[in-house]
Design a protein around this motif. Structure first.
Motif, PDB file in Angstrom:
ATOM      1  N   ILE A  42     -40.938  56.098  67.042  1.00  0.00           N
ATOM      2  CA  ILE A  42     -39.678  56.854  66.945  1.00  0.00           C
ATOM      3  C   ILE A  42     -39.950  58.343  67.195  1.00  0.00           C
ATOM      4  O   ILE A  42     -39.210  59.010  67.926  1.00  0.00           O
ATOM      5  CB  ILE A  42     -39.027  56.626  65.561  1.00  0.00           C
ATOM      6  CG1 ILE A  42     -38.550  55.180  65.482  1.00  0.00           C
ATOM      7  CG2 ILE A  42     -37.857  57.584  65.331  1.00  0.00           C
ATOM      8  CD1 ILE A  42     -38.155  54.721  64.111  1.00  0.00           C
ATOM      9  N   ASP A  43     -41.044  58.863  66.625  1.00  0.00           N
ATOM     10  CA  ASP A  43     -41.396  60.271  66.850  1.00  0.00           C
ATOM     11  C   ASP A  43     -41.625  60.527  68.341  1.00  0.00           C
ATOM     12  O   ASP A  43     -41.243  61.569  68.877  1.00  0.00           O
ATOM     13  CB  ASP A  43     -42.675  60.638  66.079  1.00  0.00           C
ATOM     14  CG  ASP A  43     -42.425  60.644  64.576  1.00  0.00           C
ATOM     15  OD1 ASP A  43     -41.251  60.733  64.179  1.00  0.00           O
ATOM     16  OD2 ASP A  43     -43.400  60.551  63.804  1.00  0.00           O
ATOM     17  N   GLN A  45     -40.292  58.910  70.853  1.00  0.00           N
ATOM     18  CA  GLN A  45     -38.971  58.949  71.506  1.00  0.00           C
ATOM     19  C   GLN A  45     -38.359  60.343  71.381  1.00  0.00           C
ATOM     20  O   GLN A  45     -37.786  60.876  72.323  1.00  0.00           O
ATOM     21  CB  GLN A  45     -38.014  57.942  70.834  1.00  0.00           C
ATOM     22  CG  GLN A  45     -38.314  56.490  71.142  1.00  0.00           C
ATOM     23  CD  GLN A  45     -38.090  56.162  72.596  1.00  0.00           C
ATOM     24  OE1 GLN A  45     -37.026  56.421  73.158  1.00  0.00           O
ATOM     25  NE2 GLN A  45     -39.104  55.630  73.253  1.00  0.00           N
ATOM     26  N   ASP A  46     -38.511  60.920  70.202  1.00  0.00           N
ATOM     27  CA  ASP A  46     -37.980  62.267  69.942  1.00  0.00           C
ATOM     28  C   ASP A  46     -38.651  63.302  70.848  1.00  0.00           C
ATOM     29  O   ASP A  46     -37.987  64.164  71.435  1.00  0.00           O
ATOM     30  CB  ASP A  46     -38.285  62.663  68.487  1.00  0.00           C
ATOM     31  CG  ASP A  46     -37.080  62.464  67.616  1.00  0.00           C
ATOM     32  OD1 ASP A  46     -36.032  62.111  68.164  1.00  0.00           O
ATOM     33  OD2 ASP A  46     -37.198  62.671  66.391  1.00  0.00           O
ATOM     34  N   HIS A  49     -37.501  62.896  74.381  1.00  0.00           N
ATOM     35  CA  HIS A  49     -36.134  63.419  74.491  1.00  0.00           C
ATOM     36  C   HIS A  49     -36.161  64.949  74.637  1.00  0.00           C
ATOM     37  O   HIS A  49     -35.505  65.512  75.511  1.00  0.00           O
ATOM     38  CB  HIS A  49     -35.358  62.999  73.229  1.00  0.00           C
ATOM     39  CG  HIS A  49     -33.891  63.244  73.329  1.00  0.00           C
ATOM     40  ND1 HIS A  49     -33.006  62.872  72.363  1.00  0.00           N
ATOM     41  CD2 HIS A  49     -33.144  63.847  74.286  1.00  0.00           C
ATOM     42  CE1 HIS A  49     -31.784  63.220  72.722  1.00  0.00           C
ATOM     43  NE2 HIS A  49     -31.843  63.814  73.879  1.00  0.00           N
ATOM     44  N   LYS A  50     -36.960  65.579  73.768  1.00  0.00           N
ATOM     45  CA  LYS A  50     -37.040  67.056  73.822  1.00  0.00           C
ATOM     46  C   LYS A  50     -37.657  67.511  75.143  1.00  0.00           C
ATOM     47  O   LYS A  50     -37.175  68.444  75.780  1.00  0.00           O
ATOM     48  CB  LYS A  50     -37.891  67.578  72.651  1.00  0.00           C
ATOM     49  CG  LYS A  50     -37.081  67.649  71.374  1.00  0.00           C
ATOM     50  CD  LYS A  50     -37.868  68.261  70.255  1.00  0.00           C
ATOM     51  CE  LYS A  50     -37.190  67.943  68.928  1.00  0.00           C
ATOM     52  NZ  LYS A  50     -38.099  67.452  67.912  1.00  0.00           N
ATOM     53  N   GLN A 159     -29.822  63.736  79.971  1.00  0.00           N
ATOM     54  CA  GLN A 159     -30.564  63.146  78.847  1.00  0.00           C
ATOM     55  C   GLN A 159     -29.826  61.984  78.191  1.00  0.00           C
ATOM     56  O   GLN A 159     -30.455  61.046  77.698  1.00  0.00           O
ATOM     57  CB  GLN A 159     -30.932  64.206  77.814  1.00  0.00           C
ATOM     58  CG  GLN A 159     -29.812  65.086  77.381  1.00  0.00           C
ATOM     59  CD  GLN A 159     -30.294  66.178  76.446  1.00  0.00           C
ATOM     60  OE1 GLN A 159     -31.207  65.990  75.685  1.00  0.00           O
ATOM     61  NE2 GLN A 159     -29.672  67.336  76.511  1.00  0.00           N
ATOM     62  N   PHE A 163     -31.338  58.712  76.597  1.00  0.00           N
ATOM     63  CA  PHE A 163     -31.386  58.782  75.130  1.00  0.00           C
ATOM     64  C   PHE A 163     -29.961  58.874  74.583  1.00  0.00           C
ATOM     65  O   PHE A 163     -29.508  59.956  74.208  1.00  0.00           O
ATOM     66  CB  PHE A 163     -32.225  59.996  74.684  1.00  0.00           C
ATOM     67  CG  PHE A 163     -33.651  59.919  75.145  1.00  0.00           C
ATOM     68  CD1 PHE A 163     -34.568  59.138  74.464  1.00  0.00           C
ATOM     69  CD2 PHE A 163     -34.068  60.600  76.283  1.00  0.00           C
ATOM     70  CE1 PHE A 163     -35.881  59.046  74.903  1.00  0.00           C
ATOM     71  CE2 PHE A 163     -35.376  60.513  76.722  1.00  0.00           C
ATOM     72  CZ  PHE A 163     -36.293  59.733  76.033  1.00  0.00           C
ATOM     73  N   THR A 165     -26.850  58.549  71.953  1.00  0.00           N
ATOM     74  CA  THR A 165     -26.808  58.883  70.519  1.00  0.00           C
ATOM     75  C   THR A 165     -27.330  57.689  69.718  1.00  0.00           C
ATOM     76  O   THR A 165     -26.855  56.571  69.880  1.00  0.00           O
ATOM     77  CB  THR A 165     -25.349  59.192  70.105  1.00  0.00           C
ATOM     78  OG1 THR A 165     -24.860  60.133  71.021  1.00  0.00           O
ATOM     79  CG2 THR A 165     -25.267  59.698  68.685  1.00  0.00           C
ATOM     80  N   TYR A 168     -31.980  55.945  63.700  1.00  0.00           N
ATOM     81  CA  TYR A 168     -33.243  55.203  63.570  1.00  0.00           C
ATOM     82  C   TYR A 168     -33.473  54.772  62.122  1.00  0.00           C
ATOM     83  O   TYR A 168     -33.052  55.459  61.179  1.00  0.00           O
ATOM     84  CB  TYR A 168     -34.415  56.080  63.998  1.00  0.00           C
ATOM     85  CG  TYR A 168     -34.464  56.309  65.496  1.00  0.00           C
ATOM     86  CD1 TYR A 168     -35.025  55.363  66.340  1.00  0.00           C
ATOM     87  CD2 TYR A 168     -33.943  57.470  66.052  1.00  0.00           C
ATOM     88  CE1 TYR A 168     -35.073  55.567  67.706  1.00  0.00           C
ATOM     89  CE2 TYR A 168     -33.985  57.688  67.419  1.00  0.00           C
ATOM     90  CZ  TYR A 168     -34.551  56.735  68.242  1.00  0.00           C
ATOM     91  OH  TYR A 168     -34.594  56.936  69.597  1.00  0.00           O
ATOM     92  N   LYS A 185     -33.182  50.716  65.357  1.00  0.00           N
ATOM     93  CA  LYS A 185     -32.430  51.720  66.117  1.00  0.00           C
ATOM     94  C   LYS A 185     -31.003  51.205  66.311  1.00  0.00           C
ATOM     95  O   LYS A 185     -30.809  50.003  66.557  1.00  0.00           O
ATOM     96  CB  LYS A 185     -33.136  51.890  67.474  1.00  0.00           C
ATOM     97  CG  LYS A 185     -32.602  52.998  68.334  1.00  0.00           C
ATOM     98  CD  LYS A 185     -33.451  53.065  69.616  1.00  0.00           C
ATOM     99  CE  LYS A 185     -32.965  54.106  70.573  1.00  0.00           C
ATOM    100  NZ  LYS A 185     -33.647  54.049  71.860  1.00  0.00           N
TER     101      LYS A 185
END
Ligand code: SF4
Length: 295
Positions: A42-43, A45-46, A49-50, A159, A163, A165, A168, A185
């Motif tokens: 999950i991290d 994915q973050d 995304h960034k 984005q 990704f 909305t 998680y 998710k």
């Protein structure tokens, strides 16, 4: 209250669920590792995304891949350092708690061998995870490059394509269903909710495994209750090969879920011993094979 993971154990083998609920199995360490790796995914994915926000349409695929990967190695290293540290700490505590017999001889080599085995397992997990993440970044880079070209937009503007909305690790407890589960998710698009299960296991050739099928239905039912909505589709992401599989939540799927739920209740609440076929292939990897007459 029945948990979704209990239903998955039943789907693996009803007898395994019987042993789990009637004999206290030591699964804490495995649970900690799989929970930490799930959080790591999950991290990541973050981070992706960034990083996507900084991708420009004039970058080539190699550059995109490099930019998307920034910070990921570090995150993997930190997570595995934490796992190793906690494993070490737990082992030390276990050793301290163990009563030492006076004449017990400690075989240093054996101890080292055991540690090497455990380190080997962890390294294998790390390698598999790195392969999986590299594959996913490569696929994402290609898709991003193509989308930017076709839509003539920068990463920051597209984005939502990659990704949507999402929520998680969403815990839902429903008294009416007598069911509790943490959904990996939930993607939300135009007011519709889609439960996503993230799987690091090998996928089947087609569709999804039976246990993953039941988990998808359970997640859909929990979301319906929590958000007062209707879920018709769930997904299972098999991360090793970056493949998203669809599960249709129709009447038959719902019926089969409630049938399974009734059987799970019989084992857990009434302690009924289920009958299963003998000599199954999965018995080879089952932690209860020593005490199971069916293996
Ligand atoms: S050994 Fe086989 S039959 Fe027995 S609980 Fe495990 S999977 Fe089920």
């Amino acid at each position: 209250m029945i948990s979704v993971s209990t239903i998955k154990s039943y789907m693996f083998c009803p007898l395994k669920l019987y042993f789990q609920s009637n004999i206290d199995g030591d699964v804490e360490e495995d649970y900690f590792i799989s929970k930490t790796l799930k959080d790591l995914r999950i991290d990541i994915q973050d981070i992706l995304h960034k990083n996507l926000r900084h991708i420009k349409k004039d970058m080539d695929e190699n550059e995109i891949e490099k930019r998307l990967s920034i910070g990921i190695n570090n995150q993997i290293k930190t997570t595995f350092d934490i796992i190793e540290e906690i494993n070490e700490k737990n082992k030390e505590e276990d050793e301290e708690e163990k009563p030492k017999k006076e004449d017990e001889i400690e075989f240093i080599d054996k101890k080292d061998e055991k540690k090497e085995d455990e380190d080997g397992e962890l390294n294998k997990l790390k390698k598999e995870l790195i392969n999986e993440i590299n594959l996913n970044i490569k696929i994402l880079s290609l898709k991003v490059a193509q989308s930017m070209k076709v839509l003539d937009k920068d990463g920051g503007e597209i984005q939502n394509l990659f990704f949507p909305t999402s929520m998680y690790n969403y815990l839902i407890r429903d008294i009416g269903l007598d069911l509790i589960g943490v959904i990996d998710k939930i993607e939300v698009e135009k007011g519709n909710y889609f439960p996503i299960s993230l799987k690091s296991s090998n996928p089947p050739v087609n569709g999804v495994w039976d246990g993953d099928f039941m988990e998808a239905i359970a997640n859909a039912l929990l979301i319906e209750q929590e958000f007062n909505t209707y879920v018709t589709v769930a997904y299972v992401d098999y991360l090793k090969i970056a493949s998203r599989r669809t599960v249709i939540i129709d009447t038959d799927a719902r019926k089969s879920f409630f049938k399974v739920l009734t059987n799970v209740n019989k084992i857990i609440e009434k302690g009924e011993i289920p009958t299963v076929k003998t000599g199954l292939k999965k018995c080879e990897n089952c932690e209860y094979k020593e005490l199971c007459d069916n293996s």
